[in-house]
Design an enzyme around this catalytic site. Sequence first.
Site, mmCIF file in Angstrom:
data_model
loop_
_atom_site.group_PDB
_atom_site.id
_atom_site.type_symbol
_atom_site.label_atom_id
_atom_site.label_comp_id
_atom_site.label_asym_id
_atom_site.label_seq_id
_atom_site.Cartn_x
_atom_site.Cartn_y
_atom_site.Cartn_z
ATOM 1 N N LYS A 230 2.888 18.614 -85.367
ATOM 2 C CA LYS A 230 1.636 18.381 -84.658
ATOM 3 C C LYS A 230 0.828 17.233 -85.287
ATOM 4 O O LYS A 230 1.162 16.763 -86.389
ATOM 5 C CB LYS A 230 0.850 19.694 -84.632
ATOM 6 C CG LYS A 230 1.566 20.813 -83.840
ATOM 7 C CD LYS A 230 0.742 22.099 -83.823
ATOM 8 C CE LYS A 230 1.403 23.173 -82.978
ATOM 9 N NZ LYS A 230 0.548 24.397 -82.891
ATOM 10 N N TYR B 122 0.746 23.775 -72.584
ATOM 11 C CA TYR B 122 0.119 25.016 -73.055
ATOM 12 C C TYR B 122 -0.526 25.806 -71.918
ATOM 13 O O TYR B 122 -1.446 26.597 -72.170
ATOM 14 C CB TYR B 122 -0.911 24.697 -74.139
ATOM 15 C CG TYR B 122 -0.297 24.364 -75.493
ATOM 16 C CD1 TYR B 122 0.357 25.348 -76.251
ATOM 17 C CD2 TYR B 122 -0.364 23.088 -76.015
ATOM 18 C CE1 TYR B 122 0.915 25.057 -77.486
ATOM 19 C CE2 TYR B 122 0.195 22.785 -77.260
ATOM 20 C CZ TYR B 122 0.829 23.785 -77.986
ATOM 21 O OH TYR B 122 1.377 23.492 -79.220
ATOM 22 N N PHE C 103 -9.732 29.250 -77.001
ATOM 23 C CA PHE C 103 -9.429 28.078 -77.822
ATOM 24 C C PHE C 103 -8.690 26.984 -77.053
ATOM 25 O O PHE C 103 -8.290 25.978 -77.642
ATOM 26 C CB PHE C 103 -8.611 28.489 -79.054
ATOM 27 C CG PHE C 103 -7.309 29.191 -78.745
ATOM 28 C CD1 PHE C 103 -6.165 28.469 -78.404
ATOM 29 C CD2 PHE C 103 -7.217 30.573 -78.799
ATOM 30 C CE1 PHE C 103 -4.967 29.107 -78.123
ATOM 31 C CE2 PHE C 103 -6.025 31.224 -78.521
ATOM 32 C CZ PHE C 103 -4.899 30.489 -78.180
ATOM 33 N N ARG D 219 11.273 30.267 -85.959
ATOM 34 C CA ARG D 219 9.977 30.972 -86.076
ATOM 35 C C ARG D 219 9.819 31.558 -87.488
ATOM 36 O O ARG D 219 8.719 31.555 -88.045
ATOM 37 C CB ARG D 219 9.866 32.080 -85.023
ATOM 38 C CG ARG D 219 9.847 31.609 -83.574
ATOM 39 C CD ARG D 219 8.564 30.954 -83.133
ATOM 40 N NE ARG D 219 7.414 31.805 -83.243
ATOM 41 C CZ ARG D 219 6.262 31.586 -82.592
ATOM 42 N NH1 ARG D 219 6.125 30.535 -81.765
ATOM 43 N NH2 ARG D 219 5.236 32.372 -82.763
ATOM 44 N N ASN E 263 -2.171 24.083 -87.171
ATOM 45 C CA ASN E 263 -1.145 24.805 -87.917
ATOM 46 C C ASN E 263 0.190 24.072 -88.039
ATOM 47 O O ASN E 263 1.235 24.693 -88.148
ATOM 48 C CB ASN E 263 -0.990 26.222 -87.362
ATOM 49 C CG ASN E 263 -0.587 26.213 -85.911
ATOM 50 O OD1 ASN E 263 -0.380 25.161 -85.333
ATOM 51 N ND2 ASN E 263 -0.451 27.392 -85.327
ATOM 52 N N HIS F 36 4.898 23.398 -84.073
ATOM 53 C CA HIS F 36 5.174 24.283 -82.937
ATOM 54 C C HIS F 36 6.615 24.755 -83.049
ATOM 55 O O HIS F 36 7.483 24.012 -83.488
ATOM 56 C CB HIS F 36 5.012 23.513 -81.619
ATOM 57 C CG HIS F 36 5.516 24.264 -80.419
ATOM 58 N ND1 HIS F 36 4.765 25.245 -79.810
ATOM 59 C CD2 HIS F 36 6.699 24.215 -79.750
ATOM 60 C CE1 HIS F 36 5.471 25.756 -78.792
ATOM 61 N NE2 HIS F 36 6.642 25.144 -78.741
ATOM 62 N N GLU G 47 10.640 23.532 -72.721
ATOM 63 C CA GLU G 47 9.857 22.630 -73.577
ATOM 64 C C GLU G 47 10.664 21.396 -73.986
ATOM 65 O O GLU G 47 10.126 20.286 -74.060
ATOM 66 C CB GLU G 47 9.374 23.394 -74.808
ATOM 67 C CG GLU G 47 8.338 24.458 -74.450
ATOM 68 C CD GLU G 47 8.001 25.421 -75.585
ATOM 69 O OE1 GLU G 47 7.162 26.307 -75.359
ATOM 70 O OE2 GLU G 47 8.565 25.275 -76.697
HETATM 71 P P1 IDP Z 1 2.401 29.929 -81.910
HETATM 72 O O1 IDP Z 1 2.239 28.422 -81.985
HETATM 73 O O2 IDP Z 1 2.580 30.552 -83.261
HETATM 74 O O3 IDP Z 1 3.454 30.350 -80.919
HETATM 75 P P2 IDP Z 1 0.426 30.731 -79.920
HETATM 76 O O4 IDP Z 1 -0.257 32.040 -79.891
HETATM 77 O O5 IDP Z 1 1.484 30.452 -78.895
HETATM 78 O O6 IDP Z 1 0.997 30.518 -81.406
HETATM 79 O O7 IDP Z 1 -0.720 29.623 -79.815
HETATM 80 C C1 IDP Z 1 -0.386 28.268 -79.543
HETATM 81 C C2 IDP Z 1 -1.220 27.393 -80.447
HETATM 82 O O8 IDP Z 1 -2.604 27.547 -80.115
HETATM 83 C C3 IDP Z 1 -1.152 27.753 -81.935
HETATM 84 O O9 IDP Z 1 -0.016 27.223 -82.575
HETATM 85 C C4 IDP Z 1 -2.437 27.128 -82.448
HETATM 86 O O10 IDP Z 1 -2.325 25.712 -82.604
HETATM 87 C C5 IDP Z 1 -3.399 27.432 -81.300
HETATM 88 N N1 IDP Z 1 -4.109 28.693 -81.507
HETATM 89 C C6 IDP Z 1 -3.614 29.950 -81.400
HETATM 90 N N2 IDP Z 1 -4.535 30.883 -81.660
HETATM 91 C C7 IDP Z 1 -5.669 30.195 -81.942
HETATM 92 C C8 IDP Z 1 -7.010 30.605 -82.296
HETATM 93 O O11 IDP Z 1 -7.321 31.794 -82.395
HETATM 94 N N3 IDP Z 1 -7.919 29.596 -82.511
HETATM 95 C C9 IDP Z 1 -7.598 28.270 -82.389
HETATM 96 N N4 IDP Z 1 -6.361 27.856 -82.062
HETATM 97 C C10 IDP Z 1 -5.403 28.793 -81.842
HETATM 98 MG MG MG Z 2 3.522 30.164 -78.870
#
Ligand code: IDP
Ligand code: MG
Length: 139
Positions: free
Chosen positions: A11, A51, A59, A87, A114, A117, A128
């Site tokens: 990212k 997304y 968010f 994962r 984070n 992805h 994707e």
């Molecule tokens: P993942 O990337 O671990 O699969 P997802 O729940 O699919 O997590 O969420 C997609 C992305 O959205 C996350 O990787 C993160 O960048 C963002 N995200 C998820 N939850 C939050 C939150 O509570 N606050 C802000 N950003 C979030």
């Molecule tokens: Mg996800």
Amino acid sequence: MRTNRTFTMLKPDSVEKGHVGAILEKINAAGFRIVAMKLTQMTTADAKAFYAIHKERPFFGELVEYMTRGPIVAAILEKDNAVEDFRTLIGATNPADAAEGTIRKLYAASIGENAVHGSDSDENAAIEGAFHFSGREMF
Ligand code: IDP
Ligand code: MG
């Protein structure tokens, strides 16, 4: 449908902080083969589409802003059990909950920013991957 592939994005924060090389090293060391890879930047429309499943989440706007603010490294990776093993390699969405040694534990700043992805299913990995790459770009 192939079941031994996953899709990843390093990212914008990973690119900005110069973590691309270190993250690719971990991906390589974990036994993934690079099937496709490029530096690219998503438009707002791209990120909203990618997304779309999260569009009702509070968010969503922040996520689209983050994911479009600079280049990403998009890649398709191949390995037995690719989706699940990747994962595991990246760790929990929130780096505070991520296991020691995982990519998010090492390189993610927060649950929002984070670092990486990883697809959550074989079906989404195929969708994707096709979102970012044409057949000619996959090896
Ligand atoms: P993942 O990337 O671990 O699969 P997802 O729940 O699919 O997590 O969420 C997609 C992305 O959205 C996350 O990787 C993160 O960048 C963002 N995200 C998820 N939850 C939050 C939150 O509570 N606050 C802000 N950003 C979030
Ligand atoms: Mg996800």
